[in-house]
Design a protein around this motif. Structure first.
Motif, mmCIF file in Angstrom:
data_model
loop_
_atom_site.group_PDB
_atom_site.id
_atom_site.type_symbol
_atom_site.label_atom_id
_atom_site.label_comp_id
_atom_site.label_asym_id
_atom_site.label_seq_id
_atom_site.Cartn_x
_atom_site.Cartn_y
_atom_site.Cartn_z
ATOM 1 N N LEU A 38 -6.295 -115.099 -47.739
ATOM 2 C CA LEU A 38 -7.212 -115.493 -46.663
ATOM 3 C C LEU A 38 -8.120 -114.328 -46.284
ATOM 4 O O LEU A 38 -9.323 -114.513 -46.088
ATOM 5 C CB LEU A 38 -6.418 -115.981 -45.452
ATOM 6 C CG LEU A 38 -7.223 -116.534 -44.284
ATOM 7 C CD1 LEU A 38 -7.993 -117.787 -44.711
ATOM 8 C CD2 LEU A 38 -6.302 -116.844 -43.105
ATOM 9 N N VAL A 76 -11.318 -113.904 -48.176
ATOM 10 C CA VAL A 76 -12.353 -114.931 -48.017
ATOM 11 C C VAL A 76 -13.323 -114.439 -46.942
ATOM 12 O O VAL A 76 -12.975 -114.363 -45.765
ATOM 13 C CB VAL A 76 -11.735 -116.285 -47.598
ATOM 14 C CG1 VAL A 76 -12.823 -117.316 -47.362
ATOM 15 C CG2 VAL A 76 -10.735 -116.761 -48.639
ATOM 16 N N TRP A 110 -13.762 -116.079 -43.153
ATOM 17 C CA TRP A 110 -12.751 -117.127 -42.938
ATOM 18 C C TRP A 110 -12.596 -117.476 -41.465
ATOM 19 O O TRP A 110 -12.312 -118.624 -41.122
ATOM 20 C CB TRP A 110 -11.403 -116.720 -43.544
ATOM 21 C CG TRP A 110 -10.740 -115.550 -42.862
ATOM 22 C CD1 TRP A 110 -10.823 -114.230 -43.229
ATOM 23 C CD2 TRP A 110 -9.903 -115.591 -41.715
ATOM 24 N NE1 TRP A 110 -10.093 -113.455 -42.363
ATOM 25 C CE2 TRP A 110 -9.515 -114.257 -41.420
ATOM 26 C CE3 TRP A 110 -9.444 -116.616 -40.879
ATOM 27 C CZ2 TRP A 110 -8.697 -113.933 -40.343
ATOM 28 C CZ3 TRP A 110 -8.620 -116.283 -39.802
ATOM 29 C CH2 TRP A 110 -8.257 -114.958 -39.547
ATOM 30 N N GLN A 111 -12.796 -116.494 -40.577
ATOM 31 C CA GLN A 111 -12.617 -116.719 -39.136
ATOM 32 C C GLN A 111 -13.595 -117.762 -38.604
ATOM 33 O O GLN A 111 -13.308 -118.431 -37.613
ATOM 34 C CB GLN A 111 -12.819 -115.417 -38.341
ATOM 35 C CG GLN A 111 -11.947 -114.281 -38.751
ATOM 36 C CD GLN A 111 -12.573 -113.371 -39.810
ATOM 37 O OE1 GLN A 111 -13.344 -113.805 -40.658
ATOM 38 N NE2 GLN A 111 -12.220 -112.099 -39.778
ATOM 39 N N MET A 119 -15.035 -120.249 -40.529
ATOM 40 C CA MET A 119 -15.093 -121.437 -41.384
ATOM 41 C C MET A 119 -14.260 -122.568 -40.796
ATOM 42 O O MET A 119 -13.283 -122.323 -40.107
ATOM 43 C CB MET A 119 -14.483 -121.129 -42.753
ATOM 44 C CG MET A 119 -15.256 -120.222 -43.594
ATOM 45 S SD MET A 119 -14.334 -119.969 -45.151
ATOM 46 C CE MET A 119 -15.498 -118.889 -45.956
ATOM 47 N N ALA A 122 -11.448 -122.729 -45.415
ATOM 48 C CA ALA A 122 -10.703 -121.474 -45.555
ATOM 49 C C ALA A 122 -9.429 -121.695 -46.369
ATOM 50 O O ALA A 122 -9.130 -120.935 -47.296
ATOM 51 C CB ALA A 122 -10.377 -120.905 -44.180
ATOM 52 N N THR A 166 -10.158 -122.421 -50.087
ATOM 53 C CA THR A 166 -10.630 -121.247 -50.819
ATOM 54 C C THR A 166 -9.448 -120.409 -51.300
ATOM 55 O O THR A 166 -9.478 -119.862 -52.400
ATOM 56 C CB THR A 166 -11.580 -120.409 -49.949
ATOM 57 O OG1 THR A 166 -12.646 -121.250 -49.500
ATOM 58 C CG2 THR A 166 -12.171 -119.252 -50.717
#
Length: 194
Positions: free
Chosen positions: A150, A153, A156-157, A159, A164, A167
């Motif tokens: 994570l 990515v 990600w925070q 998305m 997230a 992915t």
């Protein structure tokens, strides 16, 4: 009621004392008997819903009743997330992913019902480099491995949860993670500070 006793009582109730200002009304009670009525416990720092579900839930939400083992696995995911220094949102994404992948059950090899060599809470595969079967079926290890993915990515925070999670997981059903966001957020809200 003396000041030290009052501070102690407020501390037990989860209320803050700062600079002579109390959170909530204070009543002076002069009684000679012990009050045995139940006291409500206030959890002052329960995670804010806007941190748990910043974009709102997407689509119809699913919910399952959890047994003790599943709750323990959710708590293990939260503990690993905190140990990794990540915020509540990472725990929500992790728990929703595990709800989709295994219903928060630490699955071993399922024989013919197994999806290739997928194991554990996140249905991670040894053949894909997630770790050994023993590692993948350890809740802390598998969560840490998921969180490592994570972190890689970008953004990600910010998305949607399903983007997230997908992915990291690269699932054949990329939109399925979204249905567990509310239950995952509820679990994080309930257990993050316990």
């Amino acid at each position: 009621m003396n000041t030290i006793f009052r501070k102690s009582m407020l501390s037990v109730a989860g209320l803050a004392f700062a600079g002579g200002v109390f959170a909530g009304p204070i009543a002076h009670v002069a009684t000679s008997h012990t009050d045995t009525r139940p006291v409500a416990v206030v959890q002052a720092d329960k995670p804010d819903t806007s941190k748990l579900i910043p974009h709102g839930t997407q689509g119809e939400q699913s919910h399952i009743d959890l047994n003790d083992e599943q709750v323990d696995n959710a708590k293990a995911i939260i503990a690993a997330t905190k140990k990794a220094g990540l915020p509540e949102r990472a725990a929500v994404i992790s728990i929703a992913t595990s709800l989709q992948e295994s219903k928060l059950e630490n699955l071993g090899h399922l024989g013919d019902a197994n999806d290739h060599d997928s194991l554990g809470l996140f249905q991670q595969r040894p053949s894909s480099g997630w770790g050994t079967p023993e590692q993948i079926t350890d809740p802390e290890y598998s969560t840490t491995a998921f969180l490592k993915g994570l972190r890689q990515v970008d953004g990600w925070q910010d998305m949607p949860l399903t983007v997230a999670a997908q992915t990291v997981q690269v699932s054949a059903y990329p939109d399925a993670y979204a249905q567990w966001e509310q239950q995952a957020a509820d679990l994080v809200g309930q257990y993050w500070n316990s």
